[in-house]
Design an enzyme around this catalytic site. Structure first.
Site, mmCIF file in Angstrom:
data_model
loop_
_atom_site.group_PDB
_atom_site.id
_atom_site.type_symbol
_atom_site.label_atom_id
_atom_site.label_comp_id
_atom_site.label_asym_id
_atom_site.label_seq_id
_atom_site.Cartn_x
_atom_site.Cartn_y
_atom_site.Cartn_z
ATOM 1 N N SER A 233 0.835 -1.190 0.000
ATOM 2 C CA SER A 233 0.000 0.000 0.000
ATOM 3 C C SER A 233 0.882 1.257 0.000
ATOM 4 C CB SER A 233 -0.953 -0.053 1.194
ATOM 5 O OG SER A 233 -2.046 0.803 1.020
ATOM 6 N N ASP A 451 -8.809 -4.065 -6.179
ATOM 7 C CA ASP A 451 -8.313 -3.323 -5.014
ATOM 8 C C ASP A 451 -9.074 -2.007 -4.868
ATOM 9 O OD1 ASP A 451 -6.716 -1.773 -3.158
ATOM 10 O OD2 ASP A 451 -5.092 -3.186 -3.547
ATOM 11 N N HIS A 481 -7.695 -5.543 -0.746
ATOM 12 C CA HIS A 481 -6.523 -4.662 -0.767
ATOM 13 C C HIS A 481 -5.259 -5.498 -0.709
ATOM 14 C CE1 HIS A 481 -4.337 -1.015 -0.439
ATOM 15 N NE2 HIS A 481 -4.089 -1.071 0.854
#
Length: 515
Positions: A233, A451, A481
């Site tokens: 991320s 995502d 995610h």
């Protein structure tokens, strides 16, 4: 008030929902000092002082903290000294909290650093819980993570207390009247002033660039000639910035759930509105609902809650911002979708308890009313990074576009652009991060088509901006995610082969959706 869509890996926190290549050159040394073959790092024209590069880490068994129990005897903790201000490497230092577990096998490659996103996620707290996911990598790597500057045990920033944080949950994040607009901006100003008061001079030195420089010092002190890294991320942005600053020491870097490096603050919010709407559509389809009708039903629910917050079993009210947060949180993982169905059903019946529980999970609020620091650290770091400061008028002008993209997520993210860094006392550093890394070893970049928080289009942009022969894209047709460890044997085996054998896949490889 805070950014409503976080760039963070869902590691141990995901449990709350059920109740973020080079050849195999081994990193020499044992992680207690600089390898004799480690390459010197410079900052500007100055080489780093030996007091930093030759420091010895005093590894000890990790102790329990106020937030968590001790992780077990396999884990060691230490503190690394880094410059407060990287333009003055001989000046004042701060301490970074590190955690590691030594490689279990005999054919050790070196250290593998992990950043779990946020920005602001604690690696010291998150690494032990993530170890089972990367157990195969543990055979040949020391698993290492840390609390970045301004986070957790590394001079963690707390801008406001628990009572003030809870009070801010009553502030309308989508103002409908001039009075609500004033309250919205006043809360943002108060937060900025609290940060300036409580963080002091650290506030200007918690940027992504600062942390990337910390990583290279960490590499040297751990005794590695190259940096091997797994960023999830926001950790992908950090990894890209590192590769740009230190292309010659890039080892095997994995960037999973990629933040689009070509998007500025407003574009990120636009991307996330699309990404979360896409995930919501997929969720609604999985329950047999028409996505357009289902989206309108949820948007209407949020409007009703805005006018009349729901009661909950706890006695607290479910406000619009808490309801929105409770909807966002389960979309990070497909196996949490049933919790969203249940929470929406009970909210339609007038009970906000389940959506409130989901929102508390996202906000790191425990049953005693204590909030975690990740949301505050996230804002402190990103507002130092982001140069863009949209005004209220500019944000309002863009609202129709955000609402067209998503009637559920668009209004919140559109307004958030104006409030997030409003009246911030420190100027931002860039419109978009520089991640070009000519000459670096191949970097594996992973995008997940479903995502929500970091839409998969960002992976291609990252691969392109890293440069030809550097960025290598891997796509997973999945949900949630991130991709690694989420149920795809194809993704996991590709990543493992890259990290363990240095096997670089063909750029553009696609892993099919799990069945």
């Amino acid at each position: 008030m805070g950014r409503f869509v976080r760039w963070a890996a869902m590691t141990a926190a995901a449990a709350l929902l059920t109740a973020g290549c080079s050849g195999g050159s081994p990193g020499g040394g044992d992680g207690d000092g600089q390898s004799s073959s480690a390459r010197p790092t410079t900052t500007g024209a100055k080489a780093l002082p030996a007091a930093l590069t030759s420091q010895k880490l005093d590894w000890e068994h990790c102790k329990a903290t106020a937030d968590s129990s001790a992780p077990g005897r396999d884990w060691q903790c230490a503190t690394l000294k880094v410059p407060l201000d990287w333009s003055k490497p001989d000046g004042e230092t701060i301490g970074l909290a590190l955690i590691r577990s030594r490689a279990r096998g005999g054919d050790r490659i070196g250290s593998l650093l992990f950043n779990f996103g946020g920005p602001g996620a604690s690696g010291v707290a998150g690494m032990p819980g993530y170890a089972a996911t990367v157990s195969l990598l543990r055979e040949r790597y020391d698993l290492v993570s840390w609390d970045p500057r301004g986070v957790g045990a590394s001079e963690g920033v707390r801008c406001r207390g628990d009572k003030e944080t809870q009070a801010a949950e009553a502030v309308d994040p989508t103002p409908d009247t001039p009075a609500e607009e004033r309250a919205y901006l006043r809360d943002a100003t108060d937060f900025a002033q609290d940060c300036e008061k409580n963080a002091g001079k650290l506030l200007a030195h918690v940027s992504t660039t600062d942390t990337a420089r910390d990583m290279d010092l960490m590499r040297q002190v751990l005794g590695d000639t190259e940096l091997h890294y797994f960023g999830i991320s926001y950790g992908t942005e950090l990894g890209g910035v590192y590769a740009h600053l230190f292309p010659e020491t890039v080892g095997r870097l994995v960037l999973d759930a990629v933040v689009d490096p070509g998007a500025d603050m407003v574009a990120h919010r636009r991307n996330q509105a699309r990404g979360f709407q896409r995930a919501l559509d997929n969720y609604l389809t999985s329950t047999g609902q028409d996505p357009e009708r289902g989206t309108r039903k949820i948007a209407d629910l949020l409007d009703r809650i805005d006018a009349d917050p729901l009661d909950t079993y706890s006695g607290r009210k479910l406000t619009q911002v808490l309801a929105f947060t409770g909807i966002v949180w389960p979309l990070y993982r497909q196996d949490s979708w049933p919790s969203l169905t249940s929470a929406l059903d009970t909210a339609e019946q007038g009970d906000g308890s389940e959506l409130l529980a989901l929102a508390d999970g996202y906000n790191e609020r425990d049953r005693s009313g204590r909030y975690g620091l990740l949301p505050q650290a996230q804002r402190v770091i990103s507002c130092l990074d982001d140069k863009q400061r949209p005004t209220l008028a500019e944000a309002k002008k863009q609202l129709p576009e955000f609402e067209r993209i998503s009637p559920v997520f668009g209004p919140f993210l559109g307004w958030d652009a104006a409030g997030w860094c409003h009246d911030w006392p420190v100027p931002g550093q860039y419109e978009t991060p520089e991640v070009s890394a000519p000459g670096a070893a191949p970097v594996l970049v992973i995008g997940n088509t479903g995502d929500p928080a970091t839409p998969y289009e960002g992976a291609r942009r990252m691969a392109d901006e890293l440069g030809k022969g550097v960025g290598v894209e891997l796509t997973w047709k999945g949900e949630g995610h991130g991709a690694y460890g989420n149920g795809s044997d194809c993704v996991d085996s590709t990543v493992n082969a890259y990290l363990l054998q240095g096997s670089v896949p063909k750029d553009g490889k696609v892993c099919a959706r799990r069945r």
